[in-house]
Design a protein around this motif. Sequence first.
Motif, PDB file in Angstrom:
ATOM      1  N   ASN A  46       1.767  47.513 -28.657  1.00 54.59           N
ATOM      2  CA  ASN A  46       3.220  46.975 -28.521  1.00 54.59           C
ATOM      3  C   ASN A  46       3.519  46.854 -27.132  1.00 54.59           C
ATOM      4  OD1 ASN A  46       3.474  47.048 -31.493  1.00 54.59           O
ATOM      5  ND2 ASN A  46       3.602  49.322 -31.319  1.00 54.59           N
ATOM      6  N   THR A  47       3.105  47.624 -26.127  1.00 56.72           N
ATOM      7  CA  THR A  47       3.712  47.719 -24.705  1.00 56.72           C
ATOM      8  C   THR A  47       3.052  46.282 -24.369  1.00 56.72           C
ATOM      9  OG1 THR A  47       3.971  49.929 -24.587  1.00 56.72           O
ATOM     10  CG2 THR A  47       3.768  48.733 -22.590  1.00 56.72           C
ATOM     11  N   ARG A  48       1.807  46.300 -24.398  1.00 57.47           N
ATOM     12  CA  ARG A  48       1.434  44.949 -23.803  1.00 57.47           C
ATOM     13  C   ARG A  48       1.355  43.910 -24.557  1.00 57.47           C
ATOM     14  NH1 ARG A  48      -3.767  48.758 -21.797  1.00 57.47           N
ATOM     15  NH2 ARG A  48      -2.816  49.643 -20.028  1.00 57.47           N
ATOM     16  N   GLN A  49       1.663  43.738 -25.754  1.00 59.52           N
ATOM     17  CA  GLN A  49       1.860  42.686 -26.689  1.00 59.52           C
ATOM     18  C   GLN A  49       0.244  42.009 -26.823  1.00 59.52           C
ATOM     19  OE1 GLN A  49       4.914  40.313 -25.202  1.00 59.52           O
ATOM     20  NE2 GLN A  49       6.509  41.416 -26.351  1.00 59.52           N
ATOM     21  N   GLU A  50      -0.662  43.006 -27.247  1.00 60.32           N
ATOM     22  CA  GLU A  50      -1.917  42.520 -27.492  1.00 60.32           C
ATOM     23  C   GLU A  50      -2.488  43.231 -28.857  1.00 60.32           C
ATOM     24  OE1 GLU A  50      -4.057  42.852 -23.649  1.00 60.32           O
ATOM     25  OE2 GLU A  50      -4.248  45.178 -24.136  1.00 60.32           O
ATOM     26  N   GLN A  63      -3.919  38.259 -26.701  1.00 56.13           N
ATOM     27  CA  GLN A  63      -2.624  38.470 -26.273  1.00 56.13           C
ATOM     28  C   GLN A  63      -1.535  37.525 -27.230  1.00 56.13           C
ATOM     29  OE1 GLN A  63      -1.436  39.930 -23.264  1.00 56.13           O
ATOM     30  NE2 GLN A  63      -3.644  40.657 -23.180  1.00 56.13           N
ATOM     31  N   GLN A  64      -0.636  38.247 -27.376  1.00 56.52           N
ATOM     32  CA  GLN A  64       0.626  37.734 -28.329  1.00 56.52           C
ATOM     33  C   GLN A  64       0.820  36.156 -27.884  1.00 56.52           C
ATOM     34  OE1 GLN A  64       3.936  39.912 -29.089  1.00 56.52           O
ATOM     35  NE2 GLN A  64       4.237  38.876 -31.222  1.00 56.52           N
ATOM     36  N   ALA A  71       2.825  37.315 -36.772  1.00 54.10           N
ATOM     37  CA  ALA A  71       2.447  37.602 -35.494  1.00 54.10           C
ATOM     38  C   ALA A  71       0.962  36.964 -35.329  1.00 54.10           C
ATOM     39  CB  ALA A  71       2.482  39.048 -35.190  1.00 54.10           C
ATOM     40  N   TYR A  73      -2.078  36.298 -32.299  1.00 53.92           N
ATOM     41  CA  TYR A  73      -2.526  36.840 -30.954  1.00 53.92           C
ATOM     42  C   TYR A  73      -3.998  35.807 -30.771  1.00 53.92           C
ATOM     43  CZ  TYR A  73       0.273  40.947 -31.820  1.00 53.92           C
ATOM     44  OH  TYR A  73       1.374  41.750 -32.147  1.00 53.92           O
TER      45      TYR A  73
END
Length: 107
Positions: A46-50, A63-64, A71, A73
Amino acid sequence: MKKLLLIAVPFLLAGCSYYNQFVDRMHTDTLEYQCDEKPLTVKLDNTRQEVSFVYDNKLLNLQQGISASGARYTDGIYVFWSKGDSATVYKRDHIVMNNCQLQNPKR
């Protein structure tokens, strides 16, 4: 005093590294899907959105991206798209893993 600092600095740096790894693990969810083809385990950071998962014996880190719904990616070749408790994996716009259902979803 200088000797104490020389001894303490490596321990402090090691502690910082361990703390960062701990924080990363706190912000990572492991999602288990059952797809038509086979099971799929996805790590969601969740932090890196990946997301990351293994497909075709390769570790993919996606990557998101922009999504109108759910969602999405991507890495430009592969796409992991989830909405609710279901997901699909694409390779170059072709579905490679279909009807993936989240197992034991959090409610």
